[in-house]
Each structure stands twice: as structure tokens, then as C-alpha cells.
Motif scaffolding. Structure first.
Motif, PDB file in Angstrom:
ATOM      1  N   GLY A 175      16.760 -63.459 -40.832  1.00  0.00           N
ATOM      2  CA  GLY A 175      15.798 -64.431 -41.366  1.00  0.00           C
ATOM      3  C   GLY A 175      14.416 -63.829 -41.543  1.00  0.00           C
ATOM      4  O   GLY A 175      13.719 -64.123 -42.516  1.00  0.00           O
ATOM      5  N   GLY A 176      14.024 -62.950 -40.601  1.00  0.00           N
ATOM      6  CA  GLY A 176      12.734 -62.277 -40.728  1.00  0.00           C
ATOM      7  C   GLY A 176      12.692 -61.363 -41.936  1.00  0.00           C
ATOM      8  O   GLY A 176      11.678 -61.299 -42.644  1.00  0.00           O
ATOM      9  N   LEU A 177      13.797 -60.657 -42.211  1.00  0.00           N
ATOM     10  CA  LEU A 177      13.860 -59.796 -43.396  1.00  0.00           C
ATOM     11  C   LEU A 177      13.760 -60.619 -44.677  1.00  0.00           C
ATOM     12  O   LEU A 177      13.059 -60.231 -45.623  1.00  0.00           O
ATOM     13  CB  LEU A 177      15.170 -58.999 -43.389  1.00  0.00           C
ATOM     14  CG  LEU A 177      15.304 -57.892 -42.337  1.00  0.00           C
ATOM     15  CD1 LEU A 177      16.710 -57.294 -42.385  1.00  0.00           C
ATOM     16  CD2 LEU A 177      14.257 -56.804 -42.566  1.00  0.00           C
ATOM     17  N   VAL A 178      14.469 -61.738 -44.706  1.00  0.00           N
ATOM     18  CA  VAL A 178      14.414 -62.590 -45.893  1.00  0.00           C
ATOM     19  C   VAL A 178      13.010 -63.153 -46.081  1.00  0.00           C
ATOM     20  O   VAL A 178      12.535 -63.293 -47.204  1.00  0.00           O
ATOM     21  CB  VAL A 178      15.459 -63.718 -45.807  1.00  0.00           C
ATOM     22  CG1 VAL A 178      15.334 -64.674 -46.998  1.00  0.00           C
ATOM     23  CG2 VAL A 178      16.865 -63.140 -45.762  1.00  0.00           C
ATOM     24  N   ARG A 179      12.316 -63.433 -44.959  1.00  0.00           N
ATOM     25  CA  ARG A 179      10.941 -63.946 -45.073  1.00  0.00           C
ATOM     26  C   ARG A 179      10.007 -62.891 -45.655  1.00  0.00           C
ATOM     27  O   ARG A 179       9.073 -63.223 -46.394  1.00  0.00           O
ATOM     28  CB  ARG A 179      10.435 -64.405 -43.703  1.00  0.00           C
ATOM     29  CG  ARG A 179       9.051 -65.073 -43.756  1.00  0.00           C
ATOM     30  CD  ARG A 179       9.079 -66.323 -44.600  1.00  0.00           C
ATOM     31  NE  ARG A 179       7.747 -66.901 -44.755  1.00  0.00           N
ATOM     32  CZ  ARG A 179       6.892 -66.580 -45.718  1.00  0.00           C
ATOM     33  NH1 ARG A 179       7.206 -65.650 -46.623  1.00  0.00           N
ATOM     34  NH2 ARG A 179       5.721 -67.173 -45.804  1.00  0.00           N
ATOM     35  N   ILE A 180      10.248 -61.621 -45.351  1.00  0.00           N
ATOM     36  CA  ILE A 180       9.471 -60.555 -45.983  1.00  0.00           C
ATOM     37  C   ILE A 180       9.692 -60.585 -47.487  1.00  0.00           C
ATOM     38  O   ILE A 180       8.745 -60.562 -48.288  1.00  0.00           O
ATOM     39  CB  ILE A 180       9.871 -59.175 -45.416  1.00  0.00           C
ATOM     40  CG1 ILE A 180       9.455 -59.057 -43.943  1.00  0.00           C
ATOM     41  CG2 ILE A 180       9.229 -58.052 -46.235  1.00  0.00           C
ATOM     42  CD1 ILE A 180       9.961 -57.789 -43.276  1.00  0.00           C
ATOM     43  N   ILE A 181      10.963 -60.643 -47.872  1.00  0.00           N
ATOM     44  CA  ILE A 181      11.318 -60.649 -49.296  1.00  0.00           C
ATOM     45  C   ILE A 181      10.713 -61.864 -50.000  1.00  0.00           C
ATOM     46  O   ILE A 181      10.260 -61.769 -51.144  1.00  0.00           O
ATOM     47  CB  ILE A 181      12.853 -60.629 -49.451  1.00  0.00           C
ATOM     48  CG1 ILE A 181      13.405 -59.279 -48.949  1.00  0.00           C
ATOM     49  CG2 ILE A 181      13.272 -60.872 -50.897  1.00  0.00           C
ATOM     50  CD1 ILE A 181      14.904 -59.259 -48.764  1.00  0.00           C
ATOM     51  N   ASN A 182      10.694 -62.998 -49.315  1.00  0.00           N
ATOM     52  CA  ASN A 182      10.140 -64.244 -49.842  1.00  0.00           C
ATOM     53  C   ASN A 182       8.786 -64.035 -50.521  1.00  0.00           C
ATOM     54  O   ASN A 182       8.553 -64.473 -51.652  1.00  0.00           O
ATOM     55  CB  ASN A 182      10.046 -65.233 -48.681  1.00  0.00           C
ATOM     56  CG  ASN A 182       9.348 -66.546 -49.002  1.00  0.00           C
ATOM     57  OD1 ASN A 182       9.137 -67.351 -48.120  1.00  0.00           O
ATOM     58  ND2 ASN A 182       8.982 -66.785 -50.242  1.00  0.00           N
ATOM     59  N   SER A 183       7.888 -63.345 -49.860  1.00  0.00           N
ATOM     60  CA  SER A 183       6.506 -63.243 -50.340  1.00  0.00           C
ATOM     61  C   SER A 183       6.149 -61.905 -50.949  1.00  0.00           C
ATOM     62  O   SER A 183       5.043 -61.744 -51.471  1.00  0.00           O
ATOM     63  CB  SER A 183       5.526 -63.540 -49.190  1.00  0.00           C
ATOM     64  OG  SER A 183       5.673 -64.859 -48.732  1.00  0.00           O
ATOM     65  N   VAL A 184       7.063 -60.936 -50.884  1.00  0.00           N
ATOM     66  CA  VAL A 184       6.661 -59.576 -51.260  1.00  0.00           C
ATOM     67  C   VAL A 184       6.326 -59.471 -52.749  1.00  0.00           C
ATOM     68  O   VAL A 184       5.341 -58.829 -53.138  1.00  0.00           O
ATOM     69  CB  VAL A 184       7.741 -58.553 -50.834  1.00  0.00           C
ATOM     70  CG1 VAL A 184       8.966 -58.624 -51.717  1.00  0.00           C
ATOM     71  CG2 VAL A 184       7.182 -57.144 -50.793  1.00  0.00           C
ATOM     72  N   GLY A 185       7.135 -60.098 -53.622  1.00  0.00           N
ATOM     73  CA  GLY A 185       6.881 -60.004 -55.058  1.00  0.00           C
ATOM     74  C   GLY A 185       5.638 -60.756 -55.486  1.00  0.00           C
ATOM     75  O   GLY A 185       4.767 -60.216 -56.176  1.00  0.00           O
ATOM     76  N   VAL A 186       5.536 -62.020 -55.057  1.00  0.00           N
ATOM     77  CA  VAL A 186       4.375 -62.834 -55.452  1.00  0.00           C
ATOM     78  C   VAL A 186       3.107 -62.334 -54.778  1.00  0.00           C
ATOM     79  O   VAL A 186       2.007 -62.503 -55.303  1.00  0.00           O
ATOM     80  CB  VAL A 186       4.608 -64.331 -55.143  1.00  0.00           C
ATOM     81  CG1 VAL A 186       5.710 -64.893 -56.014  1.00  0.00           C
ATOM     82  CG2 VAL A 186       4.921 -64.565 -53.668  1.00  0.00           C
ATOM     83  N   GLY A 187       3.262 -61.690 -53.600  1.00  0.00           N
ATOM     84  CA  GLY A 187       2.092 -61.134 -52.935  1.00  0.00           C
ATOM     85  C   GLY A 187       1.531 -59.922 -53.647  1.00  0.00           C
ATOM     86  O   GLY A 187       0.333 -59.633 -53.564  1.00  0.00           O
ATOM     87  N   ALA A 188       2.392 -59.204 -54.389  1.00  0.00           N
ATOM     88  CA  ALA A 188       1.960 -57.998 -55.089  1.00  0.00           C
ATOM     89  C   ALA A 188       1.382 -58.287 -56.467  1.00  0.00           C
ATOM     90  O   ALA A 188       0.547 -57.522 -56.965  1.00  0.00           O
ATOM     91  CB  ALA A 188       3.139 -57.035 -55.224  1.00  0.00           C
ATOM     92  N   LEU A 189       1.824 -59.363 -57.090  1.00  0.00           N
ATOM     93  CA  LEU A 189       1.412 -59.623 -58.479  1.00  0.00           C
ATOM     94  C   LEU A 189      -0.102 -59.603 -58.689  1.00  0.00           C
ATOM     95  O   LEU A 189      -0.577 -58.978 -59.649  1.00  0.00           O
ATOM     96  CB  LEU A 189       1.998 -60.951 -58.963  1.00  0.00           C
ATOM     97  CG  LEU A 189       3.459 -60.932 -59.415  1.00  0.00           C
ATOM     98  CD1 LEU A 189       3.898 -62.340 -59.807  1.00  0.00           C
ATOM     99  CD2 LEU A 189       3.670 -59.971 -60.582  1.00  0.00           C
ATOM    100  N   PRO A 190      -0.922 -60.269 -57.835  1.00  0.00           N
ATOM    101  CA  PRO A 190      -2.366 -60.258 -58.103  1.00  0.00           C
ATOM    102  C   PRO A 190      -3.017 -58.890 -58.023  1.00  0.00           C
ATOM    103  O   PRO A 190      -4.135 -58.699 -58.515  1.00  0.00           O
ATOM    104  CB  PRO A 190      -2.932 -61.190 -57.015  1.00  0.00           C
ATOM    105  CG  PRO A 190      -1.789 -62.021 -56.574  1.00  0.00           C
ATOM    106  CD  PRO A 190      -0.589 -61.137 -56.693  1.00  0.00           C
ATOM    107  N   ILE A 191      -2.335 -57.912 -57.399  1.00  0.00           N
ATOM    108  CA  ILE A 191      -2.930 -56.589 -57.233  1.00  0.00           C
ATOM    109  C   ILE A 191      -2.902 -55.803 -58.540  1.00  0.00           C
ATOM    110  O   ILE A 191      -3.857 -55.094 -58.871  1.00  0.00           O
ATOM    111  CB  ILE A 191      -2.200 -55.812 -56.118  1.00  0.00           C
ATOM    112  CG1 ILE A 191      -2.317 -56.565 -54.788  1.00  0.00           C
ATOM    113  CG2 ILE A 191      -2.765 -54.394 -55.984  1.00  0.00           C
ATOM    114  CD1 ILE A 191      -1.477 -55.962 -53.673  1.00  0.00           C
TER     115      ILE A 191
END
Length: 426
Positions: free
Chosen positions: A231-247
Motif C-alpha cells: 500500500g505504501g508503494l502504491v501511495r508513492i505511485i499515486n502522487s509521483v506523476g502529478v507531483g512532477a508535472l508542475p516542475i
């Protein structure tokens, strides 16, 4: 409990004080998010490279990840109010020093530690409140309560945090926005502290050895219950893409398709506006019909993998088309809601260790803000924006595979009964 708030009245089955807590979270996160969508392009305009901007966010994400982990276990040890107060104070100190010593002095050396210090703030404040929510919500509405939390979280961080700068930048400037964030955070912070009052989530009164055990409980629960680690790994994946977009994505849109900062902020804000609306709908559907695991697997993981590619390739097909990009952003925001039941699912897998389980979920959320900019910084020069997008899409698809192993005990029992019946019929 806080005697100043009525603990018996409910709104939609949730205690009234909890609903007011969600409002406080929205206001706090609005202050935290006022610079997220524009800080990277702004710093690059001021002379930093994409790699330096990514490193700044990576340092912030590293501190945020550690703070996110400790927020859960410290909340069980100290109670939510103390942890939330530490988060509020460190955020304010980090923000003021970041402005005065970093941005005003054009000192990258000062920006790194001060912006990183601010990374302690919102995990301590918000995730400790989320632990409190998981302890105070009946199981039948757990996903709904968690969904409301994430609706408030994303509504502040991304909706208000995008729309407010889109309309106010020309009036008060970038520095004005950063100082206004202090006001948002103070108001939300004080309101949140009043909501939780002296409420506790556990009675952890052990000695130093017991307290150390509590701090390590997030890791030990992963050994005892490997599904929590998944579940912790999936939570990383959850935000990784949308977290990178603004950069990197607004820079890509501006350079290749002439999108303005205002257009990007509006698109990004609309993405999260759709997300906050459907954060109230998808958990309801998940609780009653679809099920937590299947919602995360198909709507969240597969949906986000597809939409990550769609949002990148759409400008190549339609060019500079604000309305088409806005529509794509809305759909992306909706499918992202598929990850909302993950917190409820993970805590259900460790019902006697909810704080420890939430520590892993929170740690995963924080790690995504470390991993996302790190991926951008490492690969943007070698494989370009398109290659980076594919990395994030593949990560989302891998999340769908991981969710196959996240069955609740009752779901496994149902499958075993079906297999047994099938064997009997044969």
C-alpha cells in the motif's frame, strides 16, 4: 476532547467538528500550495536551471517524506494537536526564511535548506489530522471521510493554490503571493488546532523503550503485514506523476505550444477542481459498489497511466487549444480520485495498528514528492519530456499490478469459497 465544539452533531454522518477540520485543512493547504504550480518556472526565469529547480523540490520532498512517516507515529504518541502545532510553526519559519534569505537575496544555498525546512510543515499538520480522522470515523463511512480529507487537501493545495495566483499575480506579484500564504496558513492552522483540541488517538504512556518501538512501528507493521508495505508503494505511485508535472510540464507547454503561465495555472486548477468534486463521489461508489481495491486498481492506477500519456500527447494533436487541454485535465483529475480508498484499505489491513499503517501511507505520499523531482532532474536532459512522461505512465500501470495483492481478508475468503464451490461442482 474539545469542550468548545459539539461532538454529537453530525453532517452527513460525520461529526460536525470533523467537517470544520476539513475546512481548516483546505485553508492551510491553500497557503502551502500558492507557489507549487509556478515556482519552478519562476526560479528558472531568475537564472536557475531545470536541474537546480528539481533539486530544490527533491530536497523539500526528502524532508517531507521523513516528516510524513513520523507524523503518524508521533500523533499516536503525543496526540494530534502537538504534532499539528510543530507543523504549523516549522512551516512559518521555513517560509519566512525562504523568502527573506533565499529569494530576496537570490541565494540558492539559502533556498535549499529553508524550503526543505518547510517540508516538515504540512505533513505534520495534515497527516496527523488524517490519523485522527481514521480513528474517529466508523468503518461504514471510512472511505467517505478519507475522501473528504483528500478533497480538502487537494482543494486547498491545488484548486485555491492555482486559481488564487492565476487571478492575483498581476495585482500583488510573486512575493506578495508568498507573503499572503503566511496568512492562509495561520488561519487554517489555528482553526485546525481548535478542532482537535486535546483529543487523543491512543494512550501511549510507555517508557523510552516503548516510545522507540512506536517510532519503528511503521516499519515493523510492513514486516508483519506485507500488504501495508505494498500500500505504501502504491501511495508513492499515486502522487509521483502529478507531483512532477508542475516542475517541467508548464515549461514544455510554454516553449513548444506558447501556453502562458496564466493558462497553465487555470488548467492545473481545473484539474484539481474536478478532483475535489469527484473526491466526494468516487469514495461513495467505492464504499457501496465497486470496492476499495478495484477502485484503486482500475480507476486510479490504470486511469492515471492512460491520462498521463493523453495530457502529454494532446498538444501534439490539437496544438495550442486551452479548452481541449482543460477537458483532458478534468478527466485526469477524475481518475486520480480512484486512489482515495487506498488509506481506508491499508488501515483495514491493520485495524489494531492504524497509526502505524497510516505512517506508511503518509511516508509514501511524502516519498512521491522526493522521487518525482528526482526523476525529472535525472532524466529530463537525456530522454526529454516525452521519456519522463513514459516513466510516470509505466509507474502508474505497475500500481495496477501491485493492487492484485491487496485483497482484504473477507475478499480472500469469498474467493476461497468460490473456488471450493467450483471444485464441488466439478
Amino acid at each position: 476532547m474539545n469542550p468548545g465544539l459539539d461532538n454529537t452533531r453530525t453532517i452527513g454522518g460525520l461529526p460536525t467538528k470533523m467537517v470544520w477540520g476539513f475546512v481548516a485543512m483546505l485553508v492551510f493547504m491553500a497557503g502551502d500550495g500558492l507557489e507549487h504550480a509556478w515556482l519552478s518556472p519562476y526560479l528558472i526565469e531568475q537564472g536557475l536551471t531545470v536541474q537546480q529547480a528539481a533539486t530544490l523540490f527533491t530536497a523539500y520532498g526528502a524532508v517531507l517524506a521523513v516528516a510524513a512517516y513520523f507524523s503518524g507515529v508521533l500523533t499516536e504518541m503525543w496526540g494530534p494537536r502537538k504534532v499539528m502545532l510543530i507543523g504549523l510553526v516549522t512551516w512559518l519559519i521555513g517560509q519566512i526564511l525562504f523568502i527573506e534569505l533565499g529569494l530576496k537575496q537570490h541565494s540558492y544555498a539559502a533556498m535549499l535548506p529553508t524550503y526543505a525546512l518547510r517540508g516538515i510543515g504540512y505533513p505534520f499538520f495534515c497527516y496527523s489530522f488524517l490519523v485522527w480522522v481514521t480513528y474517529r470515523s466508523p468503518k461504514r463511512i471510512m472511505a467517505t471521510a478519507v475522501g473528504l480529507f483528500w478533497a480538502a487537501w487537494s482543494g486547498g493545495l491545488y484548486v485555491v493554490g492555482s486559481y488564487f495566483p492565476a487571478f492575483m499575480t498581476d495585482r500583488i506579484g510573486y512575493m506578495g503571493l508568498l507573503w499572503s500564504a503566511v496568512i492562509w496558513v495561520l488561519v487554517g492552522g489555528i482553526a485546525g488546532l481548535l478542532v482537535v483540541g486535546n483529543d487523543k488517538v491512543s494512550e501511549n504512556k510507555g517508557d523510552a523503550k516503548d516510545k522507540l518501538k512506536s517510532l519503528l512501528s511503521g516499519f515493523t507493521v510492513c514486516i508483519e503485514k506485507p500488504k501495508v508495505a505494498i500500500g505504501g508503494l502504491v501511495r508513492i505511485i499515486n502522487s509521483v506523476g502529478v507531483g512532477a508535472l508542475p516542475i517541467f510540464f508548464p515549461i514544455y507547454l510554454a516553449s513548444e505550444y506558447n501556453y502562458t503561465t496564466g493558462e497553465w495555472l487555470t488548467i492545473w486548477g481545473t484539474f484539481w477542481f474536478a478532483n475535489i468534486i469527484f473526491n466526494l463521489i468516487i469514495p461513495y461508489i467505492s464504499d457501496r459498489w465497486l470496492g476499495w481495491r478495484r477502485t484503486v486498481q482500475w480507476l486510479g492506477s490504470v486511469g492515471c497511466g492512460v491520462m498521463t500519456l493523453v495530457i502529454f500527447y494532446t498538444p501534439q494533436i490539437v496544438g495550442h487549444n486551452f479548452w481541449v487541454m482543460t477537458l483532458v485535465a478534468i478527466i485526469f483529475g477524475i481518475v486520480l480520485c480512484g486512489f482515495v480508498p487506498l488509506s481506508a484499505l491499508v488501515t483495514a489491513l491493520a485495524p489494531d495498528q492504524k497509526g502505524s499503517a497510516m505512517a506508511i501511507v503518509s511516508f509514501g505520499a511524502g516519498m512521491s514528492y522526493f522521487i518525482a523531482p528526482a526523476i525529472v532532474g535525472l532524466f529530463i536532459n537525456s530522454i526529454g519530456a516525452e521519456g519522463v512522461i513514459w516513466i510516470f505512465a509505466i509507474l502508474y500501470f505497475s500500481g495496477a499490478v501491485l493492487m492484485k495483492f491487496m485483497k482484504l481478508p473477507e475478499e480472500e475468503e469469498q474467493m476461497e469459497r468460490k473456488v471450493a464451490l467450483k471444485e464441488q461442482n466439478v
